[in-house]
Scaffold this motif. Sequence first.
Motif, PDB file in Angstrom:
ATOM      1  N   ILE A  60     -18.553 -20.487  57.013  1.00 20.31           N
ATOM      2  CA  ILE A  60     -17.956 -20.985  58.255  1.00 20.31           C
ATOM      3  C   ILE A  60     -18.883 -22.042  58.838  1.00 20.31           C
TER       4      ILE A  60
ATOM      5  N   GLY B 274     -24.102 -13.992  62.672  1.00 20.72           N
ATOM      6  CA  GLY B 274     -24.131 -13.791  61.228  1.00 20.72           C
ATOM      7  C   GLY B 274     -25.386 -13.073  60.774  1.00 20.72           C
TER       8      GLY B 274
ATOM      9  N   ALA C 208     -25.215  -9.228  59.341  1.00 26.75           N
ATOM     10  CA  ALA C 208     -25.699  -9.052  57.970  1.00 26.75           C
ATOM     11  C   ALA C 208     -26.841  -8.049  57.902  1.00 26.75           C
TER      12      ALA C 208
ATOM     13  N   PHE D 109     -20.611 -15.423  56.055  1.00 29.74           N
ATOM     14  CA  PHE D 109     -20.763 -16.143  57.330  1.00 29.74           C
ATOM     15  C   PHE D 109     -21.159 -17.597  57.095  1.00 29.74           C
TER      16      PHE D 109
ATOM     17  N   ILE E  31     -22.769 -10.432  53.065  1.00 28.08           N
ATOM     18  CA  ILE E  31     -22.279 -10.731  54.421  1.00 28.08           C
ATOM     19  C   ILE E  31     -22.809 -12.075  54.894  1.00 28.08           C
TER      20      ILE E  31
ATOM     21  N   LEU F 198     -26.795 -20.823  57.622  1.00 28.65           N
ATOM     22  CA  LEU F 198     -27.002 -20.269  58.951  1.00 28.65           C
ATOM     23  C   LEU F 198     -28.221 -20.890  59.629  1.00 28.65           C
TER      24      LEU F 198
ATOM     25  N   LEU G 214     -22.520 -18.391  66.228  1.00 24.87           N
ATOM     26  CA  LEU G 214     -22.090 -17.858  64.932  1.00 24.87           C
ATOM     27  C   LEU G 214     -23.283 -17.556  64.035  1.00 24.87           C
ATOM     28  N   SER G 215     -24.272 -18.423  64.016  1.00 27.25           N
ATOM     29  CA  SER G 215     -25.430 -18.205  63.153  1.00 27.25           C
ATOM     30  C   SER G 215     -26.199 -16.955  63.570  1.00 27.25           C
TER      31      SER G 215
END
Length: 347
Positions: A50, A64, A68, A47, A43, A333, A60-61
Amino acid sequence: MGILEIILIALGVVALISAVYGALRRFSRITWIGWQLLAAFGIMVAFGQIDLDGTGGFVLSLVGFTVAAAVPLVLEYFGRKLLVTNRILQPRTGEMVFDRIFGAVTAILASVSFFLVVGGFGIALTESMMGKTLLDAAVWTDFFKNYALDFFTVALLLIVIRAGCRFGLLNGLRALLVFILLAGGFFGSFLLATRVGFGISFSQWIGGLFSGLPRMLGAMIGAVIVTFLFTLVCFAVVMVLNKLMDMGIRKLRGVTAVGIVDSLLTGVLFGAIFLAVAVALYTGYSALSGFDLGSAMSGLLDSVGVDADLGGVEEFFSDITDSLVAFVRSSPLSRMIYDTNPLAALF
């Protein structure tokens, strides 16, 4: 013998020991954290593909990392309920054989995952600080090295959320109440031994047993002993109360709805605290990278009238800072958190 061969031999020995342990322990009773980390890694990599800038990348980080870590825990919960908790029929011989086989595989995966998480983080950090490659293998240099920091962070977050879910909000409140009662019992016992009539009399009687000591010292020793005795009584009462509360909480958590809510609240709280600490660390890296040690030290020395050449110190500090920043930006990330952290603008 190179470092790669040493690592492979060590992993082989660990895998053999883990296989024996897992087969004896069985899949239904052993931890599934190896499978959880494998799912979390997949996962996390997804992520990481992106790439967003600004606030979107920062959010997003964090999402993610959270997804996950949380999804494998949810899958384990329902998997255990399906295969273990809610099982009615006794397992057949074939199922028991597969239970031991999958137990061995699961134990091997857990051990290997541990070495990948800790070892990958350590080697990646060392390579960044030294500025050279220690593990010359394509699977490392072309792939896993680029996710070592993210995998370490996700693994820690998963463990923290897992611990929070197992601990539960009710147990947290119980632990807090027990601590308050024990602290209150100690101070109450001290006040009882030094401020209340019968407590003072008891302390003086105990102190009188030490006839060879000065009266003041004997009184102090008597007060300490009486405080200790009263505290022991309070401790015993609190432990009985703690046991009763624990039994009640276990029954409450046995109700599915209560157990889920109780676990989720604490898991979310622990996860949020972990992410807040992680963001604070990344913010610290940003502040560190923009800190001019040479100017700061020169200004400090000038203020006290000392003239010194700090070129070597400044260069050394700059190299360490650059290496840490490079390491922080080595995984997708983590790089997004570092590059898009809105708090970094404050520095």
